[in-house]
Design a protein around this motif. Structure first.
Motif, mmCIF file in Angstrom:
data_model
loop_
_atom_site.group_PDB
_atom_site.id
_atom_site.type_symbol
_atom_site.label_atom_id
_atom_site.label_comp_id
_atom_site.label_asym_id
_atom_site.label_seq_id
_atom_site.Cartn_x
_atom_site.Cartn_y
_atom_site.Cartn_z
ATOM 1 N N ASP A 175 20.932 34.212 -9.256
ATOM 2 C CA ASP A 175 19.611 34.243 -8.623
ATOM 3 C C ASP A 175 18.557 33.710 -9.577
ATOM 4 O O ASP A 175 18.704 33.740 -10.808
ATOM 5 C CB ASP A 175 19.254 35.682 -8.218
ATOM 6 C CG ASP A 175 20.241 36.261 -7.222
ATOM 7 O OD1 ASP A 175 20.575 35.551 -6.254
ATOM 8 O OD2 ASP A 175 20.685 37.407 -7.410
ATOM 9 N N MET A 176 17.456 33.228 -8.996
ATOM 10 C CA MET A 176 16.294 32.796 -9.769
ATOM 11 C C MET A 176 15.285 33.941 -9.755
ATOM 12 O O MET A 176 15.056 34.563 -8.719
ATOM 13 C CB MET A 176 15.668 31.537 -9.166
ATOM 14 C CG MET A 176 16.593 30.343 -9.137
ATOM 15 S SD MET A 176 15.849 28.945 -8.231
ATOM 16 C CE MET A 176 14.379 28.667 -9.225
ATOM 17 N N ILE A 177 14.654 34.210 -10.905
ATOM 18 C CA ILE A 177 13.733 35.330 -10.977
ATOM 19 C C ILE A 177 12.544 35.013 -11.871
ATOM 20 O O ILE A 177 12.699 34.458 -12.952
ATOM 21 C CB ILE A 177 14.446 36.616 -11.453
ATOM 22 C CG1 ILE A 177 13.481 37.799 -11.484
ATOM 23 C CG2 ILE A 177 15.145 36.417 -12.776
ATOM 24 C CD1 ILE A 177 14.162 39.144 -11.624
ATOM 25 N N ASP A 178 11.358 35.310 -11.376
ATOM 26 C CA ASP A 178 10.135 35.260 -12.165
ATOM 27 C C ASP A 178 9.644 36.686 -12.337
ATOM 28 O O ASP A 178 9.926 37.559 -11.511
ATOM 29 C CB ASP A 178 9.054 34.437 -11.465
ATOM 30 C CG ASP A 178 9.410 32.962 -11.372
ATOM 31 O OD1 ASP A 178 10.137 32.470 -12.263
ATOM 32 O OD2 ASP A 178 8.974 32.303 -10.409
ATOM 33 N N ARG A 179 8.862 36.901 -13.400
ATOM 34 C CA ARG A 179 8.365 38.251 -13.640
ATOM 35 C C ARG A 179 6.875 38.241 -13.936
ATOM 36 O O ARG A 179 6.368 37.352 -14.618
ATOM 37 C CB ARG A 179 9.099 38.890 -14.814
ATOM 38 C CG ARG A 179 8.604 40.307 -15.116
ATOM 39 C CD ARG A 179 8.961 40.770 -16.507
ATOM 40 N NE ARG A 179 8.304 42.023 -16.831
ATOM 41 C CZ ARG A 179 8.267 42.528 -18.053
ATOM 42 N NH1 ARG A 179 8.850 41.903 -19.057
ATOM 43 N NH2 ARG A 179 7.641 43.674 -18.284
ATOM 44 N N ALA A 180 6.193 39.245 -13.402
ATOM 45 C CA ALA A 180 4.801 39.523 -13.750
ATOM 46 C C ALA A 180 4.747 40.957 -14.250
ATOM 47 O O ALA A 180 5.407 41.840 -13.699
ATOM 48 C CB ALA A 180 3.892 39.344 -12.545
ATOM 49 N N ALA A 181 3.948 41.197 -15.300
ATOM 50 C CA ALA A 181 3.887 42.535 -15.895
ATOM 51 C C ALA A 181 2.691 43.341 -15.413
ATOM 52 O O ALA A 181 2.571 44.519 -15.753
ATOM 53 C CB ALA A 181 3.858 42.424 -17.422
ATOM 54 N N THR A 182 1.798 42.732 -14.640
ATOM 55 C CA THR A 182 0.652 43.457 -14.091
ATOM 56 C C THR A 182 0.562 43.199 -12.592
ATOM 57 O O THR A 182 1.064 42.190 -12.090
ATOM 58 C CB THR A 182 -0.671 43.018 -14.742
ATOM 59 O OG1 THR A 182 -0.991 41.678 -14.328
ATOM 60 C CG2 THR A 182 -0.598 43.095 -16.255
ATOM 61 N N GLY A 183 -0.090 44.125 -11.898
ATOM 62 C CA GLY A 183 -0.246 43.966 -10.462
ATOM 63 C C GLY A 183 -1.034 42.730 -10.092
ATOM 64 O O GLY A 183 -0.690 42.013 -9.143
ATOM 65 N N ARG A 184 -2.099 42.457 -10.841
ATOM 66 C CA ARG A 184 -2.944 41.299 -10.516
ATOM 67 C C ARG A 184 -2.182 39.991 -10.693
ATOM 68 O O ARG A 184 -2.232 39.112 -9.824
ATOM 69 C CB ARG A 184 -4.197 41.313 -11.390
ATOM 70 C CG ARG A 184 -5.262 40.302 -10.964
ATOM 71 C CD ARG A 184 -6.543 40.509 -11.741
ATOM 72 N NE ARG A 184 -7.101 41.829 -11.479
ATOM 73 C CZ ARG A 184 -7.858 42.112 -10.409
ATOM 74 N NH1 ARG A 184 -8.110 41.177 -9.518
ATOM 75 N NH2 ARG A 184 -8.349 43.316 -10.268
ATOM 76 N N ASP A 185 -1.453 39.863 -11.803
ATOM 77 C CA ASP A 185 -0.666 38.644 -12.019
ATOM 78 C C ASP A 185 0.407 38.494 -10.942
ATOM 79 O O ASP A 185 0.672 37.398 -10.443
ATOM 80 C CB ASP A 185 -0.005 38.669 -13.400
ATOM 81 C CG ASP A 185 -1.006 38.475 -14.526
ATOM 82 O OD1 ASP A 185 -2.157 38.067 -14.240
ATOM 83 O OD2 ASP A 185 -0.651 38.762 -15.689
ATOM 84 N N GLY A 186 1.030 39.614 -10.588
ATOM 85 C CA GLY A 186 2.052 39.572 -9.561
ATOM 86 C C GLY A 186 1.511 39.148 -8.216
ATOM 87 O O GLY A 186 2.152 38.395 -7.476
ATOM 88 N N MET A 187 0.317 39.640 -7.878
ATOM 89 C CA MET A 187 -0.287 39.290 -6.603
ATOM 90 C C MET A 187 -0.552 37.783 -6.525
ATOM 91 O O MET A 187 -0.289 37.149 -5.496
ATOM 92 C CB MET A 187 -1.581 40.058 -6.402
ATOM 93 C CG MET A 187 -2.230 39.842 -5.041
ATOM 94 S SD MET A 187 -3.725 40.824 -4.842
ATOM 95 C CE MET A 187 -4.775 40.077 -6.106
ATOM 96 N N PHE A 188 -1.044 37.204 -7.601
ATOM 97 C CA PHE A 188 -1.331 35.774 -7.596
ATOM 98 C C PHE A 188 -0.042 34.955 -7.491
ATOM 99 O O PHE A 188 0.014 33.965 -6.747
ATOM 100 C CB PHE A 188 -2.107 35.377 -8.853
ATOM 101 C CG PHE A 188 -3.536 35.840 -8.838
ATOM 102 C CD1 PHE A 188 -4.338 35.647 -7.723
ATOM 103 C CD2 PHE A 188 -4.086 36.486 -9.940
ATOM 104 C CE1 PHE A 188 -5.655 36.078 -7.704
ATOM 105 C CE2 PHE A 188 -5.401 36.923 -9.928
ATOM 106 C CZ PHE A 188 -6.185 36.722 -8.805
ATOM 107 N N LEU A 189 0.991 35.366 -8.229
ATOM 108 C CA LEU A 189 2.271 34.654 -8.146
ATOM 109 C C LEU A 189 2.872 34.762 -6.749
ATOM 110 O O LEU A 189 3.393 33.793 -6.205
ATOM 111 C CB LEU A 189 3.254 35.210 -9.174
ATOM 112 C CG LEU A 189 3.094 34.755 -10.623
ATOM 113 C CD1 LEU A 189 4.062 35.511 -11.518
ATOM 114 C CD2 LEU A 189 3.314 33.259 -10.753
ATOM 115 N N ALA A 190 2.794 35.950 -6.162
ATOM 116 C CA ALA A 190 3.371 36.149 -4.829
ATOM 117 C C ALA A 190 2.641 35.328 -3.782
ATOM 118 O O ALA A 190 3.248 34.860 -2.810
ATOM 119 C CB ALA A 190 3.309 37.632 -4.455
ATOM 120 N N GLY A 191 1.343 35.144 -3.975
ATOM 121 C CA GLY A 191 0.570 34.365 -3.019
ATOM 122 C C GLY A 191 0.802 32.876 -3.158
ATOM 123 O O GLY A 191 0.717 32.131 -2.176
#
Length: 225
Positions: free
Chosen positions: A25-41
């Protein structure tokens, strides 16, 4: 699968990342909620793994904002919070599944596969079919080989869940959570009892067996070879 992991704990993140990459599988990681929200969007992900407790912006708010922005990527919440209210709040925020820490990697990946294979809500058909077995969600009608099969409400939901995940192994825990809405492990044989009754109605009168026991894992409903 292309996965986005939003997790601030390095040890947990490393465990998940290593396991998923070993599976291809391919996986990216964000360590904060804000960074994760931007990546998910911005990213094109098949599924999101979101920790409940994140620095800056907690996982509940991350998922709420993503749903408000019409991001429909399936979400699996991870959390050490195991109470019924905690699980309900995660699902109400827009999560699709909830897994309590500590967890087995095999179950994590099984849940991810189930979420990825689940059709979008708008594309969900009212009619499910596996081989000669059909289930009509609206009419609440089940037939096999043209023969009507009468099911009790819980048996109907159990069969519906198995058919939604046809070809996949579903565990006892998954059935308890999604069919009975139990978010704890009851000391009863409720799953085994209902499964036995369901198999008597679905399989016993017919030549081919559709529901199979996977020893040590759970059950799978699949078309005969």
């Amino acid at each position: 699968m292309k996965v986005l992991l939003i997790e601030d704990d390095d040890e947990t993140a490393e465990f998940i990342e290593r396991g998923l990459r070993e599976q291809g599988d391919m996986i990216d990681r964000a360590a904060t909620g804000r960074d994760g929200m931007f990546l998910a969007g911005d990213g094109d992900y098949d599924v999101l793994i979101v920790d409940r407790l994140l620095p800056g912006m907690d996982g509940l708010n991350v998922v709420r904002l993503l749903r408000e922005a019409e991001v429909t990527t399936p979400v699996l919440f991870l959390s050490a919070l195991s109470g019924l209210d905690d699980r309900i709040s995660g699902l109400d925020a827009g999560g699709d599944d909830y897994l309590v820490k500590p967890f087995a990697f095999a179950e994590l990946r099984a849940r991810l596969r189930a979420l990825v294979r689940r059709p979008p809500m708008a594309a969900t058909s009212n009619l499910l079919q596996v081989a000669d077995l059909t289930l009509d969600r609206l009419a609440r009608r089940v037939e096999r080989a043209g023969q009507r099969i009468e099911l009790q409400p819980r048996e109907f939901r159990l069969l519906e869940y198995l058919m939604e995940h046809q070809g996949e192994v579903v565990t006892r825990t998954m059935l308890l959570e999604h069919v009975w809405e139990y978010h704890f492990e009851p000391k009863t044989s409720v799953v085994e009892t209902h499964m036995s009754r369901l198999r008597t109605k679905i399989d016993k009168p017919f030549e081919a067996e559709l529901i199979k026991t996977v020893r040590g894992s759970g059950y799978v409903l699949t078309a005969p070879d």
